[in-house]
Design an enzyme around this catalytic site. Structure first.
Site, mmCIF file in Angstrom:
data_model
loop_
_atom_site.group_PDB
_atom_site.id
_atom_site.type_symbol
_atom_site.label_atom_id
_atom_site.label_comp_id
_atom_site.label_asym_id
_atom_site.label_seq_id
_atom_site.Cartn_x
_atom_site.Cartn_y
_atom_site.Cartn_z
ATOM 1 C CG HIS A 1 -0.368 0.500 2.540
ATOM 2 N ND1 HIS A 1 -0.158 -0.740 3.619
ATOM 3 C CD2 HIS A 1 -0.186 1.542 3.059
ATOM 4 C CE1 HIS A 1 0.196 -0.003 4.541
ATOM 5 N NE2 HIS A 1 0.472 1.190 4.438
ATOM 6 C CG ASP B 1 0.051 -3.981 2.729
ATOM 7 O OD1 ASP B 1 0.453 -3.524 1.628
ATOM 8 O OD2 ASP B 1 -0.124 -3.408 3.727
ATOM 9 C CB SER C 1 3.181 1.776 6.405
ATOM 10 O OG SER C 1 1.951 2.031 6.908
#
Length: 462
Positions: free
Chosen positions: A117, A147, A221
């Site tokens: 992402h 992911d 992230s």
């Protein structure tokens, strides 16, 4: 005379006691600058529980050099409804959009792992090292389900890189550090403990997170979760928060799963998924009572997939899986987390309970692509690369065949179509669809959104 001697001895002892007390408690305190007890000079280096030495400095010093800042440049089209209404103009205005995140260097020649992402829809990727040097990055491959994405930079120098630890050996309560770039603040380190393992958040993708209470915020992230030796145990991926900012818990993809994905991308160009070939649910006291079982721990097999490794190894409905190899299994997330570290044709030793007896079986994993499931007479299979390209989608399940006589009149319209969602839940793949449908009654109506063979999006109630 004896009485006078006794009084003299008592007076003498009382005087000595008073003098001693003065020397000990009053005179000695007058020589001190403070009554607060001073800690030894090395106290700050030995703080911990049960006398355990906890020093984060070595791990932090190593990890900050392994973690990078990732900038994602993408193009977004902004529509203008007024122009569309008055002039029929469509398409809108294109606008550059910049997103940021983190990544972890995993080799000295510039391979970097991050979240899918973080780099999704990127037209340009830029990586900045801890020494502020920036490089253009190339996308090598992604796994949207887990992911994870793999990037590559050419730095013309040997780079510091992270060492992978065995995430299966991580213990709840173990100290960890989260390293990343929250809010564009480079090289930020936060500390916490492992709060839980194999956490299932029902994301229809990752089913086995490491949960920590180390502070993670937007921008973290793709960053590193490391142990106190600075070894990589996970890739920080998401937080659970009502506000969008850190609120107590963060989640990371375990390093064993990450490593397997990266190796698959580098070796095969894509992720090779193996499946055991069983469907069912994790046990608890309520389910065990309904099934008439005494055991309240393990994974209960409700269905065995035809022609799967589980069927060939003799596993049956009603068996309770307790271990895969040496890994204890109490939940679906523990089962899927372990299987996600394996490839098709790998063998897994399954320990299970049948009729109160402990048994073992060696199961050869089959390729995820050949996994099918059936619901209300529809046989479903995973879509392939040609389907994704044809319909411009990156998820869905194809209707392979129709065995329901009531649906025969719609055979040509349904067969070959791709289901996108079931009751507004994304149909990511057959495995996730199978888990979703297992929770529904065969007599319960479901709403299906799908693309038929000519590319039309239709809604079907079954």
């Amino acid at each position: 005379m004896k009485r006078l001697s006794s009084l003299f001895m008592i007076s003498l002892l009382s005087g000595a006691t008073t003098l001693g007390a003065y020397k000990l408690f009053i005179e000695d305190n007058n020589n001190r600058s403070s009554i607060v007890t001073s800690a030894p000079a090395n106290y700050n280096r030995t703080v911990g529980f049960n006398g355990e030495a906890v020093d984060f400095t070595t791990a932090a010093e190593s990890a900050v050099h392994n973690v990078v800042h990732v900038k994602n440049v993408s193009i977004r089209t902004i529509s203008n409804p007024i122009m569309e209404y008055f002039y029929g103009t469509r398409g809108g205005q294109q606008q550059e959009q910049i997103g940021t995140g983190s990544g972890v260097i995993i080799s000295e020649d510039g391979y970097i792992v991050t979240n899918n992402h973080v780099i999704k829809d990127a037209t340009e990727l830029e990586v900045t090292l801890n020494n502020n040097q920036s490089y253009k990055a190339k996308l090598i491959g992604t796994d949207s389900k887990m992911d994870i994405a793999l990037l590559k930079i050419n730095a013309n120098q040997k780079l510091p890189y992270a060492t992978f630890a065995d995430s299966d050996l991580v213990k709840v309560g173990e100290w960890v550090l989260a390293v990343g770039n929250p809010y564009n603040l480079n090289s930020t380190v936060t500390a916490g403990i492992v709060s839980a393992k194999a956490r299932n958040l029902d994301t229809n993708g990752i089913q086995s997170f490491i949960q920590t209470d180390a502070a993670v915020n937007p921008g973290n992230s793709g960053g590193a979760l490391v142990n106190t030796r600075g070894e990589l145990i996970g890739i920080n991926t998401m937080i659970s928060s009502p506000t969008g900012s850190y609120a107590g818990y963060s989640f990371a993809v375990p390093s064993n799963i990450t490593r397997k994905i990266i190796e698959d991308i580098m070796e095969f160009g894509g992720v090779q998924r193996g499946i055991l070939g069983v469907e069912g649910s994790e046990l608890n006291s309520k389910i065990s009572k309904e099934l008439g079982l005494e055991d309240a721990e393990g994974f209960y097999i409700n269905k065995v997939t035809k022609n799967s490794g589980a069927e060939k190894a003799g596993l049956q409905k009603g068996d309770i899986i307790k271990k895969l190899d040496t890994q204890k299994i109490n939940s679906y997330s523990e089962l899927s987390g372990y299987i996600n570290t394996k490839r098709p044709n790998d063998k897994v030793q399954v320990t299970f309970i049948r009729d109160g007896q402990t048994k073992t079986a060696s199961v050869t994993l089959i390729k995820n692509d050949v996994f099918t499931t059936e619901f209300k007479g529809l046989e479903l299979e995973n879509i392939d690369a040609s389907d994704k390209k044809k319909y411009k989608i990156d998820y869905g399940v194809r209707i392979k065949d129709i065995n329901n006589d009531n649906l025969r009149p719609y055979y040509d319209q349904l067969k070959g179509g791709v289901i996108l969602s079931i009751d507004n839940v994304k149909a990511t793949d057959v495995e996730s669809v199978s888990r979703l449908l297992n929770k529904k009654d065969e007599n319960q109506n479901v709403s299906i959104q799908m693309i038929n063979r000519i590319g039309q999006i239709i809604q079907v109630i079954l």
